[in-house]
Design a protein around this motif. Structure first.
Motif, short mmCIF file in Angstrom:
data_model
loop_
_atom_site.label_atom_id
_atom_site.label_comp_id
_atom_site.label_asym_id
_atom_site.label_seq_id
_atom_site.Cartn_x
_atom_site.Cartn_y
_atom_site.Cartn_z
N LYS A 165 12.67 -13.68 -5.28
CA LYS A 165 13.61 -13.37 -6.36
C LYS A 165 13.09 -13.95 -7.67
O LYS A 165 12.85 -15.16 -7.75
CB LYS A 165 14.97 -14.03 -6.07
N VAL A 166 12.89 -13.09 -8.65
CA VAL A 166 12.37 -13.54 -9.93
C VAL A 166 13.03 -12.78 -11.07
O VAL A 166 13.66 -11.75 -10.86
CB VAL A 166 10.83 -13.33 -10.04
N ASP A 167 12.85 -13.32 -12.26
CA ASP A 167 13.32 -12.67 -13.47
C ASP A 167 12.13 -11.85 -14.00
O ASP A 167 11.22 -12.41 -14.62
CB ASP A 167 13.76 -13.76 -14.46
N GLY A 168 12.10 -10.55 -13.69
CA GLY A 168 10.94 -9.71 -13.95
C GLY A 168 10.29 -9.89 -15.32
O GLY A 168 9.12 -10.28 -15.41
N PRO A 169 11.04 -9.66 -16.41
CA PRO A 169 10.42 -9.71 -17.74
C PRO A 169 9.77 -11.06 -18.06
O PRO A 169 8.82 -11.13 -18.84
CB PRO A 169 11.59 -9.42 -18.69
N ALA A 170 10.28 -12.16 -17.45
CA ALA A 170 9.71 -13.49 -17.73
C ALA A 170 8.31 -13.64 -17.13
O ALA A 170 7.60 -14.61 -17.42
CB ALA A 170 10.64 -14.57 -17.17
N LEU A 171 7.90 -12.71 -16.28
CA LEU A 171 6.65 -12.88 -15.53
C LEU A 171 5.41 -12.50 -16.32
O LEU A 171 4.29 -12.71 -15.85
CB LEU A 171 6.70 -12.06 -14.24
N VAL A 172 5.59 -11.94 -17.50
CA VAL A 172 4.42 -11.47 -18.24
C VAL A 172 3.42 -12.61 -18.50
O VAL A 172 2.22 -12.42 -18.40
CB VAL A 172 4.83 -10.74 -19.55
N THR A 173 3.94 -13.82 -18.74
CA THR A 173 3.02 -14.95 -18.99
C THR A 173 2.25 -15.33 -17.73
O THR A 173 1.16 -15.87 -17.82
CB THR A 173 3.77 -16.20 -19.50
N ARG A 174 2.83 -15.04 -16.58
CA ARG A 174 2.09 -15.33 -15.34
C ARG A 174 0.88 -14.41 -15.21
O ARG A 174 -0.21 -14.86 -14.87
CB ARG A 174 3.00 -15.16 -14.13
N VAL A 175 1.07 -13.13 -15.45
CA VAL A 175 -0.07 -12.22 -15.21
C VAL A 175 -1.11 -12.31 -16.32
O VAL A 175 -2.31 -12.19 -16.05
CB VAL A 175 0.33 -10.75 -14.93
N THR A 176 -0.66 -12.56 -17.56
CA THR A 176 -1.67 -12.60 -18.63
C THR A 176 -2.50 -13.89 -18.55
O THR A 176 -3.59 -13.94 -19.11
CB THR A 176 -1.04 -12.45 -20.04
N GLY A 177 -2.01 -14.91 -17.85
CA GLY A 177 -2.78 -16.15 -17.71
C GLY A 177 -3.50 -16.25 -16.38
O GLY A 177 -4.08 -17.28 -16.05
N ARG A 178 -3.48 -15.19 -15.61
CA ARG A 178 -4.05 -15.26 -14.25
C ARG A 178 -5.56 -15.06 -14.26
O ARG A 178 -6.09 -14.24 -14.99
CB ARG A 178 -3.42 -14.16 -13.39
#
Ligand code: AP5
Ligand code: MG
Ligand code: ZN
Length: 214
Positions: free
Chosen positions: A114-127
């Motif tokens: 369970k996650v807050d979808g829009p908040a995840l952008v920083t996860r993928v751009t820093g991966r």
């Protein structure tokens, strides 16, 4: 033990699958990793998939169903597997049920991160990922212990995904909400769906998964 980790792009499916693989010996089956390997190989499938992935769209169901069915038949899956990125549509979920029944296998857990979808952008751009062993990292949330050196294999080469930019992330998230989220009720009705808090810290998410798996 066979399980599915479900969640949008950046939810932590790959990160947690790698940890569970180390702890339980169950093999991570990431359809995204398989497709990226096909892209690197330059095969016909890889060339087709490359354009689809860069557009943040889904590869056709029949291709993915055949890919995962063949992979599950490999001997290393006998210890159990973690599906990471599959199924991604209701037809894929139905085909998975049919193929597991055919192979005499069953799912032990389907776990929604369970996650807050829009908040995840920083996860993928820093991966970023170790080019040699595939271990995943993040610039700020999960850096290697020694900067520039893979914790797992010592390699100093890393890669970033072509689809890990803010624009493509938005399309991937939309595809998740449109095509993948509808499989949650499918598993809820079958009584196998469990949840963990994917917004928690990486170690805490692992603890919640271990509590379910036992
Ligand atoms: P795929 O590779 O499956 O990508 P995805 O579903 O978009 O998921 P991600 O890999 O981006 O996220 P993840 O949940 O694994 O996150 P991670 O653990 O790395 O698919 C790519 C493409 O292939 C699709 O768009 C599609 O085109 C195609 N495809 C694949 N399967 C398909 C199928 N079945 N059918 C059709 N098409 C298919 O974590 C992300 C980052 O965050 C990392 O840097 C990590 O270190 C960090 N992080 C992880 N957890 C936390 C945490 N709890 N707190 C802080 N940071 C964290
Ligand atoms: Mg992943
Ligand atoms: Zn490595």
């Amino acid at each position: 033990m066979n399980l599915i980790l479900l969640g949008p792009p950046g939810a932590g499916k790959g990160t947690q699958s790698q940890r569970l693989e180390k702890k339980y010996g169950t093999i991570q089956l990431s359809t995204g990793d398989m497709l990226r390997a096909a892209v690197r190989s330059g095969s016909e499938l890889g060339q087709r998939a490359d354009a689809i992935m860069k557009a943040g769209q889904l590869v056709p169901d029949e291709v993915m169903i055949e890919m995962i069915s063949e992979r599950i038949d490999q001997p290393d899956c006998a210890k159990g597997f973690i599906l990471d990125g599959f199924p991604r549509t209701v037809p894929q979920a139905e085909a998975l049920d049919a193929m597991l029944a055919d192979k005499g296998l069953k799912l032990d857990h389907v776990i929604e991160m369970k996650v807050d979808g829009p908040a995840l952008v920083t996860r993928v751009t820093g991966r970023f990922t170790c080019a040699k062993c595939g271990t995943g990292y993040h610039d700020s949330f999960n850096p290697p212990k020694v900067a520039g050196v893979c914790d797992n294999c010592g390699s100093t080469e890393f890669t970033r995904r072509a689809d890990d930019n803010a624009e493509t992330f938005g399309k991937r998230l939309a595809a998740y909400e449109r095509d993948t989220a509808p499989i949650l009720p499918y598993y809820r009705e079958h009584g196998v769906l469990k949840q963990v808090d994917g917004m928690a810290e990486i170690d805490e998410v692992t603890r919640q998964l271990e509590a379910i798996i036992g």
